[in-house]
Scaffold this motif. Structure first.
Motif, mmCIF file in Angstrom:
data_model
loop_
_atom_site.group_PDB
_atom_site.id
_atom_site.type_symbol
_atom_site.label_atom_id
_atom_site.label_comp_id
_atom_site.label_asym_id
_atom_site.label_seq_id
_atom_site.Cartn_x
_atom_site.Cartn_y
_atom_site.Cartn_z
ATOM 1 N N ARG A 120 -46.904 108.029 -63.452
ATOM 2 C CA ARG A 120 -46.534 108.256 -64.848
ATOM 3 C C ARG A 120 -45.448 109.336 -64.925
ATOM 4 O O ARG A 120 -45.409 110.249 -64.095
ATOM 5 C CB ARG A 120 -47.750 108.707 -65.650
ATOM 6 C CG ARG A 120 -48.812 107.629 -65.799
ATOM 7 C CD ARG A 120 -50.020 108.172 -66.552
ATOM 8 N NE ARG A 120 -49.645 108.591 -67.890
ATOM 9 C CZ ARG A 120 -49.583 107.787 -68.943
ATOM 10 N NH1 ARG A 120 -49.861 106.500 -68.799
ATOM 11 N NH2 ARG A 120 -49.253 108.237 -70.137
ATOM 12 N N GLU A 191 -39.589 107.363 -71.564
ATOM 13 C CA GLU A 191 -40.042 106.990 -70.227
ATOM 14 C C GLU A 191 -41.505 106.569 -70.231
ATOM 15 O O GLU A 191 -41.905 105.664 -69.497
ATOM 16 C CB GLU A 191 -39.837 108.168 -69.262
ATOM 17 C CG GLU A 191 -38.393 108.412 -68.872
ATOM 18 C CD GLU A 191 -37.834 107.286 -68.023
ATOM 19 O OE1 GLU A 191 -38.558 106.760 -67.170
ATOM 20 O OE2 GLU A 191 -36.670 106.914 -68.243
ATOM 21 N N HIS A 195 -42.781 103.033 -69.075
ATOM 22 C CA HIS A 195 -43.749 102.959 -67.983
ATOM 23 C C HIS A 195 -44.905 102.021 -68.334
ATOM 24 O O HIS A 195 -45.335 101.201 -67.510
ATOM 25 C CB HIS A 195 -44.279 104.365 -67.674
ATOM 26 C CG HIS A 195 -45.299 104.395 -66.582
ATOM 27 N ND1 HIS A 195 -44.971 104.316 -65.250
ATOM 28 C CD2 HIS A 195 -46.661 104.486 -66.626
ATOM 29 C CE1 HIS A 195 -46.065 104.361 -64.516
ATOM 30 N NE2 HIS A 195 -47.105 104.464 -65.323
#
Length: 236
Positions: A120, A191, A195
């Motif tokens: 992550r 992001e 992800h």
């Protein structure tokens, strides 16, 4: 006469196979070298994942180089009807094929664990990466282009304190982004969303990649068989 005709047909079939193999190797090699020579093109997509990207790029260069050499040996061996070159081609192709089969089977069997390779996003790493790029902005034009694209895309400014980051690091570049939030928060949020989407699509993507790898491996088996038959024919 019939044997001579079969040998000629086999020779040009092997040459076409090796020429295609050589082209694929050149393509991998060219993309890998481009990624090394023009890293700025990929920075927006690899922020916080520089190590993984480097491994991928240099693996492409290594595999592309090996495939290019192998294809060249096969082409020369087929046209010149040289058993030594064809045997060398067979050995190189066998090694490459073994790597491809191993990689394809590993991905197929371990597809549920591949997500562990993509951790992550971490806010602190993103902040550190952006601060490093701001520090280099006076010396590397690519960094200025990169930060401007980040400002525009995410409607943000700086790394942690907005425009003040540029003043604090005493850069000569003054961005026009006073009212925007810091880029660390904006990039981290983007992001994180990206992800989650990737993790949902990853298992199917891994199956597709492993199938393509095993398909290429099957294509290589054709080359191995052709090279063996060619060697036997030249021995007669």
């Amino acid at each position: 006469m019939a044997f001579s005709g079969c040998l000629t047909c086999l020779k040009y079939t092997l040459f076409v196979f090796n020429f295609l193999f050589w082209l694929i190797g050149c393509l991998l090699l060219a993309v890998g070298i481009w990624a090394v020579v023009e890293p700025g093109t990929f920075r927006e997509y690899t922020a916080g994942r520089e190590w993984e990207t480097s491994v991928l790029v240099y693996s492409m260069i290594a595999i592309g180089s090996l495939m290019t050499i192998t294809g060249f040996l096969g082409c020369c061996g087929a046209i010149r009807e040289n058993r030594c070159l064809i045997i060398s081609f067979f050995i190189f192709l066998f090694v490459i094929n073994a790597v491809f089969v191993s990689a394809g089977m590993y991905l197929m069997i371990r597809r549920e664990k591949v997500s562990d390779w993509f951790p992550r996003p971490e806010k602190e790493k993103i902040k550190q990466s952006l601060m490093e790029k701001i520090q280099q902005i006076d010396f590397d034009p690519d960094m200025k282009t990169y930060m401007e694209s980040i400002h525009s895309k995410h409607k943000c400014c700086g790394a942690d304190k907005g425009k003040e980051d540029y003043n604090q690091l005493r850069t000569g570049y003054i961005p026009n982004c006073n009212r925007f939030e810091p880029c660390t928060d904006a990039v981290f949020a983007a992001e994180t969303r990206r992800h989650k989407i990737r993790m949902k699509k990853l298992p199917k993507f891994v199956i597709l990649i492993s199938s393509v790898i095993l398909g290429i491996s099957a294509f290589m088996v054709v080359g191995l068989v052709l090279s063996i038959v060619m060697c036997c024919a030249l021995k007669e």
